[in-house]
Write a protein that holds these residues in place. Structure first.
Motif, short mmCIF file in Angstrom:
data_model
loop_
_atom_site.label_atom_id
_atom_site.label_comp_id
_atom_site.label_asym_id
_atom_site.label_seq_id
_atom_site.Cartn_x
_atom_site.Cartn_y
_atom_site.Cartn_z
N MET A 105 0.81 -1.22 0.00
CA MET A 105 0.00 0.00 0.00
C MET A 105 0.84 1.27 0.00
SD MET A 105 -3.21 -0.80 -0.10
CE MET A 105 -3.95 0.74 0.41
N ASP A 106 2.15 1.12 0.11
CA ASP A 106 3.00 2.31 0.22
C ASP A 106 2.85 3.22 -0.99
OD1 ASP A 106 5.23 3.88 1.42
OD2 ASP A 106 6.24 3.25 -0.42
N LEU A 148 1.03 10.04 2.82
CA LEU A 148 1.52 9.20 3.91
C LEU A 148 2.44 8.13 3.31
CD1 LEU A 148 -1.81 8.76 5.91
CD2 LEU A 148 0.12 10.20 6.53
N HIS A 149 2.85 7.19 4.14
CA HIS A 149 3.62 6.06 3.62
C HIS A 149 3.06 4.77 4.18
CE1 HIS A 149 5.59 6.13 7.50
NE2 HIS A 149 6.08 7.32 7.27
N GLY A 150 3.59 3.66 3.70
CA GLY A 150 3.03 2.37 4.05
C GLY A 150 3.01 2.08 5.53
N GLU A 198 6.58 17.38 3.44
CA GLU A 198 7.12 16.30 2.64
C GLU A 198 6.81 14.95 3.29
OE1 GLU A 198 8.60 16.40 -0.29
OE2 GLU A 198 8.34 18.57 -0.41
N THR A 199 6.59 13.96 2.45
CA THR A 199 6.34 12.61 2.95
C THR A 199 7.66 11.94 3.29
OG1 THR A 199 4.39 12.45 1.54
CG2 THR A 199 5.28 10.39 2.43
N ALA A 200 7.73 11.36 4.48
CA ALA A 200 8.96 10.70 4.90
C ALA A 200 9.17 9.41 4.11
CB ALA A 200 8.88 10.37 6.40
N PRO A 201 10.43 9.04 3.85
CA PRO A 201 10.68 7.79 3.13
C PRO A 201 10.26 6.58 3.97
CG PRO A 201 12.72 8.72 3.97
CD PRO A 201 11.67 9.76 4.19
N PHE A 202 9.91 5.52 3.29
CA PHE A 202 9.41 4.32 3.95
C PHE A 202 10.43 3.20 3.82
CE2 PHE A 202 6.54 0.45 3.55
CZ PHE A 202 6.41 0.29 4.92
N VAL A 203 10.95 2.75 4.95
CA VAL A 203 11.89 1.64 4.98
C VAL A 203 11.33 0.60 5.94
CG1 VAL A 203 14.23 0.88 5.49
CG2 VAL A 203 13.84 3.15 4.51
N MET A 204 11.20 -0.64 5.48
CA MET A 204 10.60 -1.67 6.30
C MET A 204 11.24 -3.02 6.00
SD MET A 204 6.59 -2.78 6.52
CE MET A 204 6.03 -3.99 7.70
#
Length: 458
Positions: free
Chosen positions: A138-139, A147-149, A240-246
């Motif tokens: 969904m990211d 938003l982010h995932g 700004e949307t923060a980067p998504f790391v998972m």
């Protein structure tokens, strides 16, 4: 350049000859192969939607027999009490037990099989590692909404209960992401709302459509949450949307023990809530729906029923008398005050009283409908309640009730935890009134459009 390529080629050859794949590498390769399908850029999201459709169909298909058993038992208990308890001995206590406890709490407990099956599916998907991948999947969509995932994880938790979902937003680093997720998480349908759907969907829709309707309701909540998030990020929470790391866990086959523990915890919480909060509210609502007691009626119903030509005519007169009795009570008067506001949505004063009770806990909507119609027309059996609802409302009105309950203000516990997590009553009250306004507008549009097109009016 050629020398570097030669060295890398030699190293690759040596590694191929001497390195053997262990079980860990085999599992990693298997995980990557599965991810190539489930996380596919084109097919990943349709697979998730289809999987949810299967889950919701199974919730109704497999949950129907045990739900019928519980309903039959409750109906037998109510009928037995009615038969063996003389009306001349403590009639108010008899009404409290039959109409307040069995008609209210019993209606909520009867949907326990559906709740268990829903939590079983969620626990299975979580333990396999798939739910974490849904957040990753969904990211891309969430990123377009600002938003982010990672924000989708609290929403997934909200499928069980919104309170821990809001608390789970603590993992979000930025305040704007956290507050946005807090404000939109209640749009995702929680387990408490499932009791409302389990009552209304079988009452108004044929078996072949029930899974589709439930799937549509849940998808509507997710779409509403994403849409409102986009609106909030474009107005109140710009940035700004923060980067998504998972890190994605490997796929695992869940154990029956872990799934069973998860189901038991949820079931025990549900039964505790039914035996404490919902019981107390049901007794209160029964009292509000019983007092003050009416003595004078618009006509002599006893004489009219004695002169009725057919049993059906006598039953209609009895229903009219009960309606007058309810309208005279505190809950009836409150419903009459609310009726002008909710009448454009297709609701009458009885639905209005249930919506007020649902603010305390969503399950109370079912309890209050059971109490109102037990005091009025239906017996203690939830199946009788569904039959009575079919006689009084149309499928379009039933759909409008579910839509309003989905989008309207969450329970008091959610408002309280929102105030605690945001450290502001302003955001909590904004959620309360904002969601109610969104629910009213959306329900009005759907109901009026349905009337205009003649859909679900029969």
């Amino acid at each position: 350049m050629q020398l570097a390529e030669a060295r890398y080629g030699f190293a690759l050859g040596v590694a191929t000859e001497v390195v053997r794949a262990t079980g860990h590498h085999v599992r990693r390769d298997r995980t990557m192969r599965i991810d190539s399908v489930l996380l596919h850029r084109v097919w990943g999201l349709p697979i998730f939607v289809a999987l949810m459709w299967v889950v919701f169909n199974l919730v109704f298909t497999l949950g129907e027999p045990p739900m019928q058993w519980i309903e039959s038992g409750l109906g037998w208990l109510a009928a037995h009490l009615q038969a063996v308890w003389p009306d001349t001995i403590a009639p108010l206590l008899k009404s409290l037990l039959v109409d307040g406890v069995i008609g209210g709490v019993g209606a909520v407990i009867s949907f326990l099989p559906n709740i268990l099956l829903l939590f079983l599916a969620i626990a299975f998907l979580e333990d396999t590692g798939y739910m974490a991948r849904v957040a990753f999947l969904m990211d891309r969509i969430m990123h377009k909404m600002g938003l982010h995932g990672k924000s989708f994880i609290p929403m997934l938790i909200g499928l069980g209960c919104t309170v821990p979902a809001i608390m789970a937003t603590r993992t979000l680093e930025h305040k704007r992401d956290r507050f946005t997720t807090i404000l939109v998480s209640p749009f995702v349908s929680c387990g408490a709302r499932m009791t409302i759907y389990a009552l209304l969907i079988p009452a108004f829709f044929a078996p072949r459509w029930r899974g589709w309707v439930l799937w549509g309701i849940y998808m509507t909540g997710i779409v509403a949450a994403i849409g409102i998030a986009r609106l909030l990020r474009g107005t109140l929470f710009r940035g700004e949307t923060a980067p998504f790391v998972m890190e994605l866990p490997p796929y695992r086959l869940p154990t029956w023990r872990s799934v069973g523990i998860h189901m038991w915890d949820r079931a025990w919480m549900y039964l505790q809530k039914a035996g404490t909060i919902i019981l107390a509210i049901s007794v209160l609502l029964w009292a509000l729906g019983t007092f003050p007691r009416r003595v004078d009626y618009s006509r002599d119903y006893a004489a009219a029923m004695a002169q009725a030509a057919t049993p059906e005519a006598a039953a209609d007169l009895a229903a009219q008398q009960q309606a007058e009795t309810l309208e005279y009570t505190i809950i009836g008067r409150l419903g009459k005050v609310l009726e002008p506001v909710i009448r454009p949505l297709g609701f009458d004063w009885r639905v209005g009283t249930a919506l007020v009770g649902a603010f305390a806990a969503k399950e109370v909507f079912v309890a209050q409908m059971g109490i109102v119609f037990s005091l009025g027309e239906a017996g203690g059996n939830p199946d009788d309640l569904r039959a009575t609802l079919r006689q009084n409302y149309t499928p379009l009105q039933g759909l409008a009730m579910m839509l309003f309950c989905l989008l309207s203000a969450p329970c008091m516990a959610t408002i309280a935890v929102t105030r605690r997590e945001t450290d502001s009553w302003g955001w909590a009250l904004g959620m309360l009134f904002g969601m109610t306004m969104v629910a009213w507008i959306c329900t009005f549009v759907v109901y009026r459009l349905g009337l205009l097109l003649g859909i679900g009016v029969l």
